[in-house]
Design a protein around this motif. Structure first.
Motif, PDB file in Angstrom:
ATOM      1  N   ILE A 268       0.718  -1.164   0.086  1.00 36.21           N
ATOM      2  CA  ILE A 268      -0.099   0.134   0.035  1.00 36.21           C
ATOM      3  C   ILE A 268       0.875   1.255  -0.034  1.00 36.21           C
ATOM      4  CG2 ILE A 268      -1.765   1.356   1.323  1.00 36.21           C
ATOM      5  CD1 ILE A 268      -2.807  -1.390   2.480  1.00 36.21           C
ATOM      6  N   HIS A 269       1.998   1.393   0.904  1.00 37.89           N
ATOM      7  CA  HIS A 269       2.490   2.413   1.185  1.00 37.89           C
ATOM      8  C   HIS A 269       3.579   2.500  -0.115  1.00 37.89           C
ATOM      9  CE1 HIS A 269       1.868   4.389   4.840  1.00 37.89           C
ATOM     10  NE2 HIS A 269       1.784   3.240   5.195  1.00 37.89           N
ATOM     11  N   LEU A 270       3.939   1.493  -0.989  1.00 38.34           N
ATOM     12  CA  LEU A 270       4.716   1.827  -2.395  1.00 38.34           C
ATOM     13  C   LEU A 270       3.955   2.412  -3.422  1.00 38.34           C
ATOM     14  CD1 LEU A 270       6.643  -1.479  -2.354  1.00 38.34           C
ATOM     15  CD2 LEU A 270       7.808   0.788  -2.303  1.00 38.34           C
ATOM     16  N   HIS A 271       2.602   1.983  -3.454  1.00 36.47           N
ATOM     17  CA  HIS A 271       1.542   2.245  -4.297  1.00 36.47           C
ATOM     18  C   HIS A 271       1.326   4.040  -4.022  1.00 36.47           C
ATOM     19  CE1 HIS A 271       0.119  -0.985  -6.746  1.00 36.47           C
ATOM     20  NE2 HIS A 271       0.462  -1.580  -5.512  1.00 36.47           N
ATOM     21  N   ILE A 272       1.279   4.235  -2.830  1.00 33.78           N
ATOM     22  CA  ILE A 272       1.013   5.542  -2.389  1.00 33.78           C
ATOM     23  C   ILE A 272       2.091   6.628  -2.689  1.00 33.78           C
ATOM     24  CG2 ILE A 272       0.568   7.179  -0.568  1.00 33.78           C
ATOM     25  CD1 ILE A 272      -1.309   4.964   0.595  1.00 33.78           C
ATOM     26  N   ASP A 273       3.410   5.912  -2.146  1.00 30.10           N
ATOM     27  CA  ASP A 273       4.690   6.777  -2.591  1.00 30.10           C
ATOM     28  C   ASP A 273       4.936   7.148  -4.246  1.00 30.10           C
ATOM     29  OD1 ASP A 273       5.250   6.852   0.316  1.00 30.10           O
ATOM     30  OD2 ASP A 273       6.777   5.316   0.084  1.00 30.10           O
ATOM     31  N   ASP A 274       4.453   5.974  -4.976  1.00 27.42           N
ATOM     32  CA  ASP A 274       4.664   6.183  -6.325  1.00 27.42           C
ATOM     33  C   ASP A 274       3.551   7.143  -6.940  1.00 27.42           C
ATOM     34  OD1 ASP A 274       6.538   4.005  -6.722  1.00 27.42           O
ATOM     35  OD2 ASP A 274       5.367   2.677  -7.202  1.00 27.42           O
ATOM     36  N   TRP A 275       2.529   7.063  -6.379  1.00 29.39           N
ATOM     37  CA  TRP A 275       1.375   8.055  -6.610  1.00 29.39           C
ATOM     38  C   TRP A 275       2.037   9.749  -6.396  1.00 29.39           C
ATOM     39  CZ3 TRP A 275      -2.660   8.437  -9.545  1.00 29.39           C
ATOM     40  CH2 TRP A 275      -3.529   9.681  -9.159  1.00 29.39           C
ATOM     41  N   ARG A 276       2.434   9.850  -5.153  1.00 26.33           N
ATOM     42  CA  ARG A 276       2.969  11.127  -4.914  1.00 26.33           C
ATOM     43  C   ARG A 276       4.117  11.538  -5.616  1.00 26.33           C
ATOM     44  NH1 ARG A 276       3.611  11.523   1.462  1.00 26.33           N
ATOM     45  NH2 ARG A 276       3.155  13.803   0.695  1.00 26.33           N
TER      46      ARG A 276
END
Length: 52
Positions: free
Chosen positions: A24-32
């Motif tokens: 989840i955090h990897l996806h969010i980091d990529d998004w940001r």
């Protein structure tokens, strides 16, 4: 639902396998990194998907 998606995801930390939480955090980091905001619909979608 809280107004802060990151807070909600962190509250779920104990309920999720470590790999899922990290994903989840990897996806969010990529998004940001691509210009997204931590409270965009995409982040909420990640949260809803993991709650299913």
């Amino acid at each position: 639902m809280s107004k802060n998606s990151i807070y909600e995801i962190n509250n779920m930390r104990e309920q999720l396998p470590l790999e899922v939480f990290q994903d989840i955090h990897l996806h969010i980091d990529d998004w940001r990194a691509s210009g997204g905001n931590h409270d965009d619909q995409y982040v909420w979608q990640q949260l809803r998907y993991r709650k299913i």
